[in-house]
Design an enzyme around this catalytic site. Sequence first.
Site, PDB file in Angstrom:
ATOM      1  N   LYS A  39       0.863  -1.196   0.000  1.00  0.00           N
ATOM      2  CA  LYS A  39       0.000   0.000   0.000  1.00  0.00           C
ATOM      3  C   LYS A  39       0.899   1.246   0.000  1.00  0.00           C
ATOM      4  CE  LYS A  39      -0.330  -0.122   5.017  1.00  0.00           C
ATOM      5  NZ  LYS A  39      -1.015  -0.755   6.147  1.00  0.00           N
ATOM      6  N   TYR A 283      17.323  33.028  -0.262  1.00  0.00           N
ATOM      7  CA  TYR A 283      16.261  33.969   0.090  1.00  0.00           C
ATOM      8  C   TYR A 283      16.446  34.505   1.503  1.00  0.00           C
ATOM      9  CZ  TYR A 283      13.382  32.308  -3.836  1.00  0.00           C
ATOM     10  OH  TYR A 283      12.895  31.994  -5.068  1.00  0.00           O
TER      11      TYR A 283
HETATM   12  C1  LIG Z   1      -0.219  -1.848   6.662  1.00  0.00           C
HETATM   13  C2  LIG Z   1      -0.801  -3.137   7.064  1.00  0.00           C
HETATM   14  C3  LIG Z   1       0.031  -4.238   7.314  1.00  0.00           C
HETATM   15  C4  LIG Z   1       1.546  -4.167   7.259  1.00  0.00           C
HETATM   16  O1  LIG Z   1       2.055  -3.392   8.315  1.00  0.00           O
HETATM   17  P1  LIG Z   1       3.631  -3.244   8.551  1.00  0.00           P
HETATM   18  O2  LIG Z   1       3.725  -2.634   9.912  1.00  0.00           O
HETATM   19  O3  LIG Z   1       4.138  -2.301   7.526  1.00  0.00           O
HETATM   20  O4  LIG Z   1       4.233  -4.582   8.444  1.00  0.00           O
HETATM   21  C5  LIG Z   1      -0.591  -5.449   7.635  1.00  0.00           C
HETATM   22  N1  LIG Z   1      -1.934  -5.554   7.716  1.00  0.00           N
HETATM   23  C6  LIG Z   1      -2.749  -4.490   7.483  1.00  0.00           C
HETATM   24  C7  LIG Z   1      -4.223  -4.689   7.590  1.00  0.00           C
HETATM   25  C8  LIG Z   1      -2.213  -3.265   7.169  1.00  0.00           C
HETATM   26  O5  LIG Z   1      -3.026  -2.237   6.941  1.00  0.00           O
END
Ligand SMILES: *Cc1c(COP(=O)(O)O)cnc(C)c1O
Length: 390
Positions: A39, A283
């Site tokens: 993501k 600046y």
């Molecule tokens: C972002 C996310 C993860 C991964 O989290 P990390 O801390 O980056 O490993 C896993 N599960 C869900 C539902 C998430 O939104």
Amino acid sequence: MNNELYPSWIELSKSAFEKNITFLRDYIGNDVLFSSVIKGNAYGHGISHFVPMAEECGVQHFSVFSSDEAREALRARTNEESHVMIMGMINNGALGWAIERDVSFFVFELDRLEFAASEAQRIGKPARIHLHLETGMNRLGLEKSQFKDAVKLIKKNRKHLQVDGICTHFAGAESVGNYVRIQDQIQNFKEYCSWFIDHDVNPKYQHTACSASALNYPDTIMDMVRIGIAQYGFWPNRETYMNFMKRSSDINKEYKDPLERVLSWKSHVMSTKKVEAGEFVGYGNTYLTGRDEVIATVPIGYSHGFGRNLTNVGIVLINGKRAPVAGLVNMNLLTVDVTDIPDVKKGDEVVIIGHQQDQEITVSSFSEMRNNLNYEVLVQIPSRIPRTIV
Ligand SMILES: *Cc1c(COP(=O)(O)O)cnc(C)c1O
């Protein structure tokens, strides 16, 4: 990629990623499905470059937040076998799209379950769903009071709903302050899962773990993990790093960080200039030379995510030395003091994040300067900076 065209670029190190994935696979075990969380444009690394690189290292499962990210991941994949899972936002109107493309998605509302079943029926192909259960985070998730209706719907639509997973997400597994809350969530999840299985809903995978929970609470690993930050070479926070190193050093007496940063951000010196003592640079009057100085300009500014709050505070690397930002960060430019670095000239490599000789600017030091989390800094690296695999 033609570097000549761009003021700055991002390099993704395949060998660093390979190292991280090897470490994580060893740690979670070979029978556990590894889903790579991409993501936020793969945490700033860039979905279109990151996905094929990960595939080359054997990753075949990717998790995104939303349907638009899923589409990007499908476009980026080079292996038809690679699966994409949506953990968050998808409109009911896009469920048909997901079903047709074999994209699985989290279901945390009965409404979505119903809609998925009817879309699957219409299309003539089962929807691949993950039941996302509320276990104590109180953000998204099917409530206990809805379980019975969910089971009814699933049984009525056996042909149309394929339960790929039952899952949940923890409310801050990186911090010991949340210990009790996480334990409660683990307990709830196990109990609810058994309930579903007793009611004849058998998921292919039970999954709960993000990076922090996998590293801090190994019993959350189950059949599958959803790993984001750690695969990119970052610890979720210092506490998790310390905990982990402490535990592993008790076993093998080694203090070596098993993770390596995948991303570097680089540019070139654009120009240099001698400025006499007692002159303002750039600046306004934020920076006054205290001696005769050599100032180098670098074609990066706040439009590229180099925050204005790094004015007179930020640091970049040139010729293996640390060069402090001198004066205001402009929209497309910054000025650095290179008086103490011999022979800096136009075209020299500048490192904004990453290694140069034996020096390193980490995202966390960058973010500490900015008082941000790794996660937040990474996703703010603009997507239009070109990425390249090295
Ligand atoms: C972002 C996310 C993860 C991964 O989290 P990390 O801390 O980056 O490993 C896993 N599960 C869900 C539902 C998430 O939104």
